[in-house]
Write an enzyme that holds these catalytic residues in place. Structure first.
Site, PDB file in Angstrom:
ATOM      1  N   ARG A 125       5.774   9.696   3.562  1.00  0.00           N
ATOM      2  CA  ARG A 125       6.918   9.331   4.392  1.00  0.00           C
ATOM      3  C   ARG A 125       8.207   9.668   3.651  1.00  0.00           C
ATOM      4  O   ARG A 125       8.284   9.503   2.434  1.00  0.00           O
ATOM      5  CB  ARG A 125       6.823   7.829   4.651  1.00  0.00           C
ATOM      6  CG  ARG A 125       7.978   7.220   5.359  1.00  0.00           C
ATOM      7  CD  ARG A 125       7.568   5.911   5.983  1.00  0.00           C
ATOM      8  NE  ARG A 125       7.456   4.829   5.004  1.00  0.00           N
ATOM      9  CZ  ARG A 125       7.123   3.587   5.341  1.00  0.00           C
ATOM     10  NH1 ARG A 125       6.839   3.278   6.597  1.00  0.00           N
ATOM     11  NH2 ARG A 125       7.039   2.647   4.424  1.00  0.00           N
ATOM     12  N   ASP A 150      10.805  -7.509   7.730  1.00  0.00           N
ATOM     13  CA  ASP A 150      10.411  -6.571   6.670  1.00  0.00           C
ATOM     14  C   ASP A 150      10.184  -5.167   7.231  1.00  0.00           C
ATOM     15  O   ASP A 150       9.988  -4.224   6.463  1.00  0.00           O
ATOM     16  CB  ASP A 150       9.150  -7.066   5.946  1.00  0.00           C
ATOM     17  CG  ASP A 150       8.015  -7.383   6.895  1.00  0.00           C
ATOM     18  OD1 ASP A 150       8.171  -8.285   7.731  1.00  0.00           O
ATOM     19  OD2 ASP A 150       6.965  -6.718   6.823  1.00  0.00           O
ATOM     20  N   ASN A 151      10.212  -5.032   8.543  1.00  0.00           N
ATOM     21  CA  ASN A 151      10.067  -3.693   9.137  1.00  0.00           C
ATOM     22  C   ASN A 151      11.393  -3.183   9.692  1.00  0.00           C
ATOM     23  O   ASN A 151      11.422  -2.213  10.445  1.00  0.00           O
ATOM     24  CB  ASN A 151       9.018  -3.726  10.252  1.00  0.00           C
ATOM     25  CG  ASN A 151       7.616  -3.943   9.688  1.00  0.00           C
ATOM     26  OD1 ASN A 151       7.363  -3.675   8.516  1.00  0.00           O
ATOM     27  ND2 ASN A 151       6.710  -4.424  10.520  1.00  0.00           N
ATOM     28  N   LYS A 196       2.033   6.396   1.673  1.00  0.00           N
ATOM     29  CA  LYS A 196       1.532   5.187   2.328  1.00  0.00           C
ATOM     30  C   LYS A 196       0.012   5.249   2.296  1.00  0.00           C
ATOM     31  O   LYS A 196      -0.575   6.244   2.736  1.00  0.00           O
ATOM     32  CB  LYS A 196       2.048   5.159   3.773  1.00  0.00           C
ATOM     33  CG  LYS A 196       2.065   3.784   4.387  1.00  0.00           C
ATOM     34  CD  LYS A 196       2.859   3.768   5.674  1.00  0.00           C
ATOM     35  CE  LYS A 196       2.580   2.476   6.435  1.00  0.00           C
ATOM     36  NZ  LYS A 196       3.353   2.409   7.685  1.00  0.00           N
ATOM     37  N   ARG A 215       0.837  -1.207   0.000  1.00  0.00           N
ATOM     38  CA  ARG A 215       0.000   0.000   0.000  1.00  0.00           C
ATOM     39  C   ARG A 215       0.867   1.249   0.000  1.00  0.00           C
ATOM     40  O   ARG A 215       0.451   2.308   0.456  1.00  0.00           O
ATOM     41  CB  ARG A 215      -0.915   0.002   1.211  1.00  0.00           C
ATOM     42  CG  ARG A 215      -0.175  -0.197   2.528  1.00  0.00           C
ATOM     43  CD  ARG A 215      -1.091   0.090   3.667  1.00  0.00           C
ATOM     44  NE  ARG A 215      -0.504  -0.315   4.936  1.00  0.00           N
ATOM     45  CZ  ARG A 215      -1.035  -0.030   6.086  1.00  0.00           C
ATOM     46  NH1 ARG A 215      -2.130   0.678   6.148  1.00  0.00           N
ATOM     47  NH2 ARG A 215      -0.473  -0.431   7.203  1.00  0.00           N
TER      48      ARG A 215
HETATM   49  P1  AMP Z   1       3.014  -4.182   8.149  1.00  0.00           P
HETATM   50  O1  AMP Z   1       2.843  -5.252   9.192  1.00  0.00           O
HETATM   51  O2  AMP Z   1       2.055  -3.032   8.269  1.00  0.00           O
HETATM   52  O3  AMP Z   1       4.413  -3.720   8.044  1.00  0.00           O
HETATM   53  O4  AMP Z   1       2.616  -4.853   6.744  1.00  0.00           O
HETATM   54  C1  AMP Z   1       3.053  -6.116   6.322  1.00  0.00           C
HETATM   55  C2  AMP Z   1       2.764  -6.282   4.842  1.00  0.00           C
HETATM   56  O5  AMP Z   1       1.360  -6.161   4.585  1.00  0.00           O
HETATM   57  C3  AMP Z   1       3.439  -5.284   3.942  1.00  0.00           C
HETATM   58  O6  AMP Z   1       3.810  -5.940   2.759  1.00  0.00           O
HETATM   59  C4  AMP Z   1       2.355  -4.258   3.699  1.00  0.00           C
HETATM   60  O7  AMP Z   1       2.552  -3.559   2.492  1.00  0.00           O
HETATM   61  C5  AMP Z   1       1.128  -5.138   3.641  1.00  0.00           C
HETATM   62  N1  AMP Z   1      -0.096  -4.402   3.998  1.00  0.00           N
HETATM   63  C6  AMP Z   1      -0.467  -3.936   5.219  1.00  0.00           C
HETATM   64  N2  AMP Z   1      -1.653  -3.336   5.156  1.00  0.00           N
HETATM   65  C7  AMP Z   1      -2.073  -3.411   3.865  1.00  0.00           C
HETATM   66  C8  AMP Z   1      -3.234  -2.969   3.152  1.00  0.00           C
HETATM   67  N3  AMP Z   1      -4.230  -2.338   3.762  1.00  0.00           N
HETATM   68  N4  AMP Z   1      -3.304  -3.236   1.833  1.00  0.00           N
HETATM   69  C9  AMP Z   1      -2.322  -3.896   1.202  1.00  0.00           C
HETATM   70  N5  AMP Z   1      -1.217  -4.333   1.816  1.00  0.00           N
HETATM   71  C10 AMP Z   1      -1.079  -4.094   3.121  1.00  0.00           C
HETATM   72 MG    MG Z   2       5.850  -3.154   7.119  1.00  0.00          MG
END
Ligand code: AMP
Ligand code: MG
Length: 469
Positions: free
Chosen positions: A167, A240-241, A104, A89
């Site tokens: 960001r 990934d973070n 974002k 996203r």
């Molecule tokens: P996060 O835990 O927020 O770092 O996200 C983990 C993964 O899920 C990353 O690849 C994000 O891009 C994806 N992600 C989180 N929220 C969404 C969303 N609403 N739509 C699409 N991808 C998402």
């Molecule tokens: Mg992430």
């Protein structure tokens, strides 16, 4: 509207990302704008009123000469490998002054998996405020330029409004970016990514990949030590973070720990407490191990092990120097480790507010403790007073020094929540800006805002944070 633009990551081949455009949304309007972040990319306060501002930072009007892209990565989430993640996203729409500009919540990408590509207003406000607050605390972090709100409904636990946050980061490359190319056996691309990272972000390590990895290890260790010193708990420390630059990245269900609890976790989805406050230093090491595995096609296992060995000393050096400064100790004595341990134990046992304790320490911290904890505090205070007799600074000098490292103001969860409530319920965004300005000077007294230094009232409702944002 942007000068000094460039293209670095976007010049790599499409193996590393998918080129696409943003999906603008209905009735965009400006919710928040950070002047200090704007200055980083050469914009001043008037930029927010520029006719192209909203269309630029929703991706509707492309930045000249720049093809927007969503990057691919993978990563370990809660200990398990997920073969493909990526910017689900997020969309990088440009670069200026060495900062990548990323939206974002910009809509669907090839990496959206089951998501809708959107971000909700509430999570944008939290990330915006925390990025700017962390920067003001002197902790390495991505930055937040602005939030643009919309009328577009998005479904989470309930229906909310979509928003986009812009960001800024010198790079958005994650540990997971390397993992993706390693685990798909694309070793040439992996090498290319390492070369790119070193060339653009670690130029001092040109030709020295082992030295570069060690630098990543040490930066990560220092970052996590910085977090521990202010109580910042990330909440979702998946690989990934984790930024390859060693900066705070991807604010989700984070929180600053208020009442000290070593096992504190703000993320209600993290039932096992994998990413609890006290786990963060160990998780940093675990994540660096996963990075080492990803780099193993390129670097010898001796070099990687050697790099990893630098983690603990780098963490301890930073943490102990920081804790010494928090306690106001200018001298360094062998018994200080014991005092640090006693201090943390006192705070944990009494569930003392981490931030308020250190801020009050040069005056009189006893007033913060409940009657039932006075004896414990007095016992600790005796040891502390004895230690202070070995110091050369006078009390006034010590207090001045302590106030430069112990913040008065942190982003307490209930403060962010109050700003969110006003924004969501009344379309009044003034509290977001007010809070950002207070947190811009976390070490200043700002007596007119003393209430913002207080924990929530005892009977305040609990605020539930989850990954769904
Ligand atoms: P996060 O835990 O927020 O770092 O996200 C983990 C993964 O899920 C990353 O690849 C994000 O891009 C994806 N992600 C989180 N929220 C969404 C969303 N609403 N739509 C699409 N991808 C998402
Ligand atoms: Mg992430």
């Amino acid at each position: 509207m942007l000068n000094n633009t460039q293209r670095r990551f976007g010049n790599l081949p499409e193996t590393f990302y998918s080129a696409l455009s943003s999906q603008p949304f209905a009735h965009p309007h400006l919710v928040a704008f950070s002047e200090p972040a704007a200055a980083l990319i050469g914009l001043d306060a008037s930029a927010q009123n520029h006719p192209d501002f909203i269309s630029t930072f929703t991706g509707e009007k492309p930045v000249e000469g720049f093809q927007p892209y969503a990057a691919v990565y993978s990563g370990h989430q809660f200990g398990g490998y997920v073969p493909q993640l990526g910017d689900g996203r997020a969309l990088t729409i440009g670069e200026a002054n060495g900062w990548e500009i990323q939206l974002k919540g910009s809509g669907l990408t090839p990496y959206s998996r089951f998501g809708d590509g959107r971000a909700v207003l509430r999570s944008c406000i939290r990330e915006y405020l925390c990025s700017e607050a962390m920067a003001a605390l002197g902790i390495p972090t991505t930055r937040a330029l602005c939030i643009i709100g919309s009328d577009e409904p998005v479904r989470r636990e309930q229906v909310e409004r979509a928003a986009m946050m812009t960001r800024l980061s010198p790079s958005h490359i994650r540990f997971g970016s390397f993992e993706y190319f390693a685990h798909t056996n694309q070793h040439e691309a992996l090498q290319q990514l390492v070369d790119f990272t070193i060339e653009h972000h670690f130029p001092a390590f040109k030709g020295d990949e082992a030295g570069w990895y060690t630098e990543v290890v040490e930066r990560t260790a220092r970052l996590i030590a910085d977090w521990q010193l202010v109580g910042f708990t990330h909440g979702v420390l998946n690989t990934d973070n984790m930024s390859i630059l060693g900066i705070t990245l991807d604010y989700g269900p984070f929180a600053f720990m208020e009442a000290f609890d070593a096992g504190f976790t703000p993320n209600h989805s993290d039932e096992g407490g994998r990413y609890a406050f006290e786990q963060q230093p160990a998780v940093g090491m675990w994540n660096l191990n996963m990075l080492a595995v990803a780099l193993s096609p390129l670097l010898s296992s001796d070099a990687l092990k050697e790099g990893l060995r630098r983690y603990e000393p780098a963490f301890l050096a930073r943490f102990e120097a920081g804790m010494r400064a928090k306690l106001g100790l200018a001298e360094s004595l062998p018994e200080d480790r014991m005092l640090m341990r006693d201090t943390i134990q006192l705070l944990h046992k009494t569930r003392m507010d981490y931030t308020r304790f250190f801020r009050a320490l040069p005056d009189d911290a006893s007033t913060l403790f409940k009657d039932e904890h006075q004896a414990e505090y007095a016992e600790w205070a005796k040891k502390y007073a004895a230690r202070l007799t070995q110091e050369n600074r006078n009390a006034q000098q010590r207090k001045a020094a302590m106030h430069t490292v112990n913040p008065k103001y942190i982003l307490r969860t209930h403060l962010a929540e109050a700003a969110i409530r006003k924004a969501e319920d009344e379309q009044d965004f003034s509290e977001i800006d007010k809070l950002r300005r207070i947190l811009k000077n976390p070490f200043d007294e700002q007596p007119e805002y003393a209430d913002y230094a207080l924990p929530p009232a005892d009977d305040a409702p609990e605020i539930c944070l989850s990954c769904s944002s």
